[in-house]
Design a protein around this motif. Structure first.
Motif, PDB file in Angstrom:
ATOM      1  N   LEU A   4     -44.531  31.201  10.603  1.00 52.70           N
ATOM      2  CA  LEU A   4     -45.117  30.085  10.927  1.00 52.70           C
ATOM      3  C   LEU A   4     -43.972  29.387  11.860  1.00 52.70           C
ATOM      4  N   SER A   5     -44.399  28.815  12.857  1.00 54.29           N
ATOM      5  CA  SER A   5     -43.253  28.033  13.721  1.00 54.29           C
ATOM      6  C   SER A   5     -42.785  26.845  13.106  1.00 54.29           C
ATOM      7  N   ASN A   6     -41.814  26.411  13.753  1.00 54.62           N
ATOM      8  CA  ASN A   6     -41.001  25.166  12.923  1.00 54.62           C
ATOM      9  C   ASN A   6     -42.163  24.190  13.008  1.00 54.62           C
ATOM     10  N   GLU A   7     -42.768  24.003  14.148  1.00 53.49           N
ATOM     11  CA  GLU A   7     -43.734  22.760  14.151  1.00 53.49           C
ATOM     12  C   GLU A   7     -44.831  23.136  13.082  1.00 53.49           C
ATOM     13  N   LYS A   8     -45.379  24.065  12.902  1.00 57.19           N
ATOM     14  CA  LYS A   8     -46.436  24.436  11.833  1.00 57.19           C
ATOM     15  C   LYS A   8     -45.833  24.124  10.642  1.00 57.19           C
ATOM     16  N   LYS A   9     -44.515  24.502  10.248  1.00 64.63           N
ATOM     17  CA  LYS A   9     -43.810  24.465   9.274  1.00 64.63           C
ATOM     18  C   LYS A   9     -43.812  22.564   8.747  1.00 64.63           C
ATOM     19  N   ARG A  10     -43.392  22.107   9.861  1.00 64.29           N
ATOM     20  CA  ARG A  10     -43.265  20.479   9.942  1.00 64.29           C
ATOM     21  C   ARG A  10     -44.498  19.896   9.580  1.00 64.29           C
ATOM     22  N   GLU A  26     -39.281  21.220  -3.944  1.00 71.21           N
ATOM     23  CA  GLU A  26     -40.494  22.128  -4.161  1.00 71.21           C
ATOM     24  C   GLU A  26     -40.983  22.405  -2.832  1.00 71.21           C
ATOM     25  N   ILE A  27     -41.126  21.617  -1.706  1.00 71.61           N
ATOM     26  CA  ILE A  27     -41.569  22.043  -0.463  1.00 71.61           C
ATOM     27  C   ILE A  27     -40.602  23.129   0.298  1.00 71.61           C
ATOM     28  N   SER A  28     -39.237  22.888   0.027  1.00 70.98           N
ATOM     29  CA  SER A  28     -38.128  23.704   0.621  1.00 70.98           C
ATOM     30  C   SER A  28     -38.209  25.112   0.205  1.00 70.98           C
ATOM     31  N   ILE A  29     -38.732  25.373  -1.149  1.00 71.02           N
ATOM     32  CA  ILE A  29     -38.914  26.669  -1.618  1.00 71.02           C
ATOM     33  C   ILE A  29     -40.113  27.243  -1.243  1.00 71.02           C
ATOM     34  N   GLN A  30     -41.170  26.504  -1.188  1.00 71.12           N
ATOM     35  CA  GLN A  30     -42.533  27.041  -0.798  1.00 71.12           C
ATOM     36  C   GLN A  30     -42.505  27.493   0.759  1.00 71.12           C
ATOM     37  N   ILE A  31     -42.007  26.774   1.699  1.00 67.33           N
ATOM     38  CA  ILE A  31     -42.086  27.122   2.912  1.00 67.33           C
ATOM     39  C   ILE A  31     -40.822  27.584   3.769  1.00 67.33           C
ATOM     40  N   ASP A  32     -39.776  27.842   2.784  1.00 69.64           N
ATOM     41  CA  ASP A  32     -38.468  28.139   3.393  1.00 69.64           C
ATOM     42  C   ASP A  32     -37.950  27.517   4.375  1.00 69.64           C
ATOM     43  N   VAL A  33     -37.729  26.259   4.078  1.00 66.94           N
ATOM     44  CA  VAL A  33     -36.968  25.236   5.229  1.00 66.94           C
ATOM     45  C   VAL A  33     -35.996  24.588   4.210  1.00 66.94           C
ATOM     46  N   SER A  34     -34.861  24.291   4.943  1.00 65.61           N
ATOM     47  CA  SER A  34     -33.726  23.670   3.883  1.00 65.61           C
ATOM     48  C   SER A  34     -33.815  22.215   3.709  1.00 65.61           C
ATOM     49  N   GLU A  35     -33.730  21.504   2.701  1.00 67.64           N
ATOM     50  CA  GLU A  35     -34.026  20.440   2.354  1.00 67.64           C
ATOM     51  C   GLU A  35     -33.354  19.162   3.290  1.00 67.64           C
ATOM     52  N   GLN A  36     -32.263  19.628   3.875  1.00 68.87           N
ATOM     53  CA  GLN A  36     -31.446  18.797   5.097  1.00 68.87           C
ATOM     54  C   GLN A  36     -32.443  18.674   6.182  1.00 68.87           C
ATOM     55  N   THR A  37     -33.332  19.647   6.668  1.00 70.43           N
ATOM     56  CA  THR A  37     -34.207  19.646   7.686  1.00 70.43           C
ATOM     57  C   THR A  37     -35.401  18.911   7.212  1.00 70.43           C
ATOM     58  N   LEU A  38     -35.762  18.930   5.880  1.00 68.32           N
ATOM     59  CA  LEU A  38     -36.820  18.235   5.381  1.00 68.32           C
ATOM     60  C   LEU A  38     -36.575  16.696   5.564  1.00 68.32           C
ATOM     61  N   SER A  39     -35.343  16.381   5.300  1.00 66.65           N
ATOM     62  CA  SER A  39     -34.789  14.861   5.205  1.00 66.65           C
ATOM     63  C   SER A  39     -35.050  14.316   6.599  1.00 66.65           C
ATOM     64  N   ARG A  40     -34.684  15.278   7.560  1.00 62.51           N
ATOM     65  CA  ARG A  40     -34.380  14.812   8.710  1.00 62.51           C
ATOM     66  C   ARG A  40     -36.064  14.358   9.345  1.00 62.51           C
ATOM     67  N   TRP A  41     -36.791  15.519   9.121  1.00 66.58           N
ATOM     68  CA  TRP A  41     -38.388  15.140   9.487  1.00 66.58           C
ATOM     69  C   TRP A  41     -38.978  14.215   8.493  1.00 66.58           C
ATOM     70  N   ARG A  42     -38.356  13.896   7.514  1.00 71.04           N
ATOM     71  CA  ARG A  42     -38.929  12.756   6.550  1.00 71.04           C
ATOM     72  C   ARG A  42     -38.777  11.267   7.288  1.00 71.04           C
ATOM     73  N   LYS A  43     -37.747  11.306   8.059  1.00 70.22           N
ATOM     74  CA  LYS A  43     -37.596  10.148   8.641  1.00 70.22           C
ATOM     75  C   LYS A  43     -38.613   9.870   9.918  1.00 70.22           C
ATOM     76  N   GLY A  44     -39.461  10.814  10.172  1.00 67.19           N
ATOM     77  CA  GLY A  44     -40.456  10.702  11.269  1.00 67.19           C
ATOM     78  C   GLY A  44     -39.980  10.596  12.452  1.00 67.19           C
ATOM     79  N   ARG A  45     -40.711  10.800  13.523  1.00 65.30           N
ATOM     80  CA  ARG A  45     -40.484  10.886  14.797  1.00 65.30           C
ATOM     81  C   ARG A  45     -40.426   9.466  15.374  1.00 65.30           C
TER      82      ARG A  45
END
Length: 145
Positions: A4-10, A26-45
């Motif tokens: 999956l591309s990063n955009e699809k993972k996001r 849980e998401i980090s484990i399932q889609i192999d993305v760091s929690e730090q990246t998820l935290s950044r995505w979580r803030k929204g664009r």
């Protein structure tokens, strides 16, 4: 899931967090993305609501409230004590509808989900094409509220 591309993972992570209520761990484990990246995505664009606010909107959507009430009804029918005050929940929901004076994001989301489920049973390929447009409209609707 490395294909999956990063955009699809996001997009997948966004759905898992907002609609399914999963934790970042849980998401980090399932889609192999760091929690730090998820935290950044979580803030929204820029211009988007953050994932936490959008999750709160989903949780308060009429179809979710209905699911909660149905679970509570089952508990009562089985002779058990309910977990929530259904009267208070219904009153709060009614007040929110009355105060807004317009169709809320929650109602739009609920109707789109019902439509998408129905459409998937009719024409699955067409249903998929609607999903992106529904998401765009909900983001637009949320931005003008």
């Amino acid at each position: 899931m490395s294909v999956l591309s990063n955009e699809k993972k996001r997009a997948l992570a966004e759905r898992m967090f907002i609609n399914e209520g999963m934790s970042c761990k849980e998401i980090s484990i399932q889609i192999d993305v760091s929690e730090q990246t998820l935290s950044r995505w979580r803030k929204g664009r820029t211009g988007e609501k953050d994932w936490d606010n959008r999750r709160a909107e989903v949780i308060s959507a009429p179809h979710v409230i209905k699911e909660i009430l149905l679970k509570e009804l089952k508990l009562v029918a089985e002779g058990e004590k309910p977990n929530v005050d259904a009267d208070a929940l219904a009153k709060i929901s009614k007040v929110l509808e009355t105060v807004s004076g317009k169709v809320s994001v929650q109602v739009v989301l609920s109707v789109f989900q019902e439509f998408d489920n129905w459409m998937a049973s009719q024409e699955p390929e067409v249903a998929v094409s609607f999903l992106e447009w529904h998401k765009r409209f909900i983001l637009y609707k949320a931005s003008v509220e």
